[in-house]
Scaffold this active site. Structure first.
Site, PDB file in Angstrom:
ATOM      1  CD  GLU A   6      -3.280  -0.925   0.267  1.00  0.00           C
ATOM      2  OE1 GLU A   6      -3.328   0.074  -0.500  1.00  0.00           O
ATOM      3  OE2 GLU A   6      -3.979  -1.850   0.032  1.00  0.00           O
ATOM      4  NE  ARG A  65      -3.936   2.751  -0.513  1.00  0.00           N
ATOM      5  CZ  ARG A  65      -5.087   2.909  -0.243  1.00  0.00           C
ATOM      6  NH1 ARG A  65      -5.634   3.871   0.221  1.00  0.00           N
ATOM      7  NH2 ARG A  65      -5.643   1.533   0.102  1.00  0.00           N
ATOM      8  CG  ASP A 110      -5.910  -7.289  -7.557  1.00  0.00           C
ATOM      9  OD1 ASP A 110      -4.796  -7.458  -6.746  1.00  0.00           O
ATOM     10  OD2 ASP A 110      -6.845  -6.315  -6.898  1.00  0.00           O
ATOM     11  CD  GLU A 147     -11.085  -1.687  -7.973  1.00  0.00           C
ATOM     12  OE1 GLU A 147     -12.160  -1.407  -7.594  1.00  0.00           O
ATOM     13  OE2 GLU A 147     -10.176  -1.443  -7.228  1.00  0.00           O
ATOM     14  CB  THR A 165      -2.267  -1.096  -9.014  1.00  0.00           C
ATOM     15  OG1 THR A 165      -3.497  -1.694  -8.973  1.00  0.00           O
ATOM     16  CG2 THR A 165      -1.474  -0.911  -7.742  1.00  0.00           C
TER      17      THR A 165
HETATM   18  C1  DMJ Z   1      -6.594   0.484  -4.641  1.00  0.00           C
HETATM   19  O1  DMJ Z   1      -5.970   0.826  -3.495  1.00  0.00           O
HETATM   20  C2  DMJ Z   1      -5.548  -0.235  -6.002  1.00  0.00           C
HETATM   21  O2  DMJ Z   1      -6.340  -0.100  -6.980  1.00  0.00           O
HETATM   22  C3  DMJ Z   1      -5.468  -1.759  -5.405  1.00  0.00           C
HETATM   23  O3  DMJ Z   1      -4.564  -2.141  -6.555  1.00  0.00           O
HETATM   24  C4  DMJ Z   1      -6.594  -2.489  -5.134  1.00  0.00           C
HETATM   25  N1  DMJ Z   1      -7.718  -1.689  -4.909  1.00  0.00           N
HETATM   26  C5  DMJ Z   1      -7.641  -0.427  -4.512  1.00  0.00           C
HETATM   27  C6  DMJ Z   1      -8.941   0.248  -4.684  1.00  0.00           C
HETATM   28  O4  DMJ Z   1     -10.302  -0.764  -4.743  1.00  0.00           O
END
Ligand code: DMJ
Length: 638
Positions: free
Chosen positions: A263, A267, A396, A530, A616
């Site tokens: 995370e 982020r 994912d 998503e 992501t």
């Molecule tokens: C986000 O923090 C990112 O997209 C992560 O890959 C998975 N999902 C959350 C949001 O749903």
């Protein structure tokens, strides 16, 4: 001594009232002795004097022995390691001198401590309080001074940054929609600014700061970092500057907090790097590198597969308690590549690149059940945990980053592309099915059994298939674009079949039920991006107006059901016309959901996909033209 004393007649003896230790005190006689004739008294006095002398000599001897003889441990030391015979006298002298100076030091220390304690006891409570306060301020000042002065990083060629200020749509109705999305962003940001500034996230109903365990007990302004590039793209420059100032003055990673490596990478490092590339402001690059340094200890495992969590201060890592057999998670250790390659590119430090390439190599060597990657891998043994495979939660973004590694390398990282193609082929064979009602869905593989359930998180895969269509093997581009469109359609159905027109967390394709949640704890919507992400990619590749239409439906539903006076909140049941709020404004709502909506209503020259790859968390990183460059630590350089 006792025997000497007992040989004197007891009656002739008087007991000294004070025993002379130093020889300076004169013994006093008992009152009875004063009545004896003088000469007898003189005789007795001399006897007593001798006795006292003997006694005092003995006591002095004992005292000396106690303090001045070498202690036991020293004896032991000299037994176990005897010096060569010809050095013995010298060594003995040295030892004595050493002991002497040690004793002096101890004596001085004790005296000082005693003196200090006495002085403290003499002080009043207020004086003591003032003293403590001064000490405290001194520590704070020292800490401030110690704060690292940012080291200048080596200059590297700035990749071509294109399309960061464009995107004005020509059509007035599209422009209007885009303006509405910017207004929503402003409401989310202003609310956070007012009620949660500096906290990781916001509680929009309680109107106060919020945080979750992924950030440990830190207060690192996750929403600020996550939102920066969205603010920049939307032209909200005052807000961007405000965020930059907070980061310059407050963002500090020397905190005793156990954070999620994944995370924090997607982020914070992703957000800071994107802010750097968009704005050119050095501070973001410096902060990203400082943070990355703090994550590196997480890789100190027997296999080099990182721990899920790391304490930013101590560097101690561990895994989530719930993960199968102490495993690390595929979607976590497999979602570091983009950011880490950029870190090596920007700093010239090969460590980041080497860490992620090591993970890739290790995975390449492993057996894969049915060609699938299980979600769990034990970082101590290097063995898979439970054989569960998912394109949603826990799996994912591992697949996403294989494709994006290839795109980000200007399509030169063909190893990544091949790994992606093989993985997707196995996923299609085992996990992707069509429901009775004709909806294509991606299920979850659990120990050889397909669970016919799809998560909101899995919906990102529609966009991924479309993005990977170009360059897919056997001229299957059309097939993958079609697959992307089918997933987008299924996910739209999951929204459309609810009361609020917002998608549930997970939905089934079982016993006559299609694209709807069954269990109460799967009916929530937490402002996730998503589905809108997939609409945007599909829009870019097809320009089919239905994607803008679907995106607008979602934006309106969010504004209607999730907006409150203190920001935006998730809702607990998308099938209820009277939903309750979860009271969390997630940082990814500003980083991703609103950004993808804004891009959907912008023209394609804003962040063109030939030049940018979105991580992501929707943080854009520029394509690196690696054909003309060699990354430190890469094969080519070695
Ligand atoms: C986000 O923090 C990112 O997209 C992560 O890959 C998975 N999902 C959350 C949001 O749903």
């Amino acid at each position: 001594l006792l025997s000497t004393l007992s040989s004197f007649p007891q009656s002739n003896m008087t007991t000294p009232a004070l025993l002379p230790l130093s020889g300076r005190r004169i013994p006093t006689l008992s009152p009875g002795a004063a009545s004896f004739p003088h000469h007898r008294a003189t005789l007795r006095l001399s006897e007593k004097f001798i006795l006292l002398l003997i006694l005092s000599a003995f006591i002095t001897l004992c005292f000396g022995a106690f303090f001045f003889l070498p202690d036991n441990s020293k004896h032991k030391l000299s037994h176990s390691a005897p010096s060569p015979p010809d050095h013995k006298p010298q060594r003995g002298r040295d030892l004595m001198e050493e002991e002497e100076s040690l004793r002096d030091k101890i004596r001085v220390d004790h005296e000082r401590a005693l003196q200090e304690a006495k002085e403290k006891l003499r002080k009043s409570r207020d004086e003591l309080r003032a003293e403590i306060q001064t000490e405290k301020s001194k520590v704070v000042e020292d800490l401030k001074k110690k704060k690292e002065v940012p080291k200048p990083l080596p200059p590297v060629p700035m990749p071509k940054v294109v399309g960061v200020n464009d995107g004005d749509p020509v059509e007035p109705d599209v422009k209007e929609k885009r303006d509405k999305i910017r207004e929503m962003m402003k409401h989310a940001w202003d609310s956070y600014r007012q009620y949660g500034w500096g906290h990781n996230e916001l509680k929009p109903l309680a109107k106060k700061g919020h945080s979750t365990n992924i950030f440990g007990n830190s207060q690192m302004g996750a929403t600020i970092v996550d939102a920066l590039d969205s603010l920049y793209m939307m032209g909200l420059h005052d807000e961007f500057k405000d965020g930059q100032e907070w980061i310059e003055q407050n963002l500090d990673f020397s905190v005793n907090a156990e954070v999620s490596v994944f995370e924090v990478n997607i982020r914070f490092i992703g957000g800071l790097l994107a802010a750097y590339y968009l704005s050119g402001q050095e501070v973001f690059k410096v902060k990203a590198v400082q943070l990355a340094e703090k994550l590196l200890p997480a890789f100190n495992t027997p296999t080099g597969i990182p721990w899920a969590m790391v304490n930013l201060k101590s560097g101690v890592g561990r895994n989530w308690g719930w993960a199968s057999a102490g495993s690390s998670i595929l979607a976590e250790f497999g979602t570091l590549h983009m950011e880490f390659v950029h870190l090596t590119y920007l700093t010239g430090n090969p460590a980041y690149y080497q860490k992620v390439m090591h993970i890739r190599k290790l995975l390449a060597k492993m057996d894969r059940p049915n060609g699938l990657y299980p979600n769990y891998l034990n970082p101590r043994t290097g063995r898979w945990g439970q054989h569960h495979t998912s394109v949603g939660g826990l799996g994912d973004s591992f697949y996403e980053y294989l494709l994006k590694a290839w795109l980000m390398s200007d399509k030169t990282d063909t190893e990544a592309r091949k790994t992606y193609d093989d993985a997707i082929e196995a996923i299609e064979r085992h996990l992707i099915r069509k429901s009775n009602g004709g909806l294509t869905f991606i299920g979850e593989w659990k120990n050889g059994h397909l669970e016919r359930k799809m998560g909101h998180l899995t919906c990102f895969a529609g966009g991924m298939f479309a993005l990977g269509a170009d360059g897919s093997p056997d001229a299957k581009a059309g097939h993958y674009l079609q697959l992307g469109a089918e997933i987008a359609h299924t996910c739209h159905e999951s929204y459309d079949r609810t009361v609020l027109k917002l998608g549930p967390e997970a939905f089934k394709f079982d016993s006559g039920l299609e694209a709807v949640a069954v269990r109460q704890n799967e009916k929530y919507y937490i402002l996730r991006p998503e589905v809108i992400e997939t609409y945007w990619y599909m829009w870019r590749f097809t320009h089919d107006p239905k994607y803008r239409q679907w995106g607008w439906e979602a934006a309106q539903a969010i504004d209607k059901y999730c907006r409150v006076s203190g920001g935006f909140s998730g809702v607990k049941d998308v099938y209820s016309s009277n939903p309750t709020y979860d009271d969390v404004q997630q940082s990814f709502f500003l980083a991703e959901t609103l950004k993808y909506l804004y891009l959907l209503f912008s023209s394609d020259d804003l962040m063109p996909l030939e030049s940018w790859v979105f991580n992501t968390e929707a943080h854009p990183l520029p394509v690196l033209h690696l054909a003309n460059l060699t990354l430190p630590g890469s094969q080519a350089q070695r």
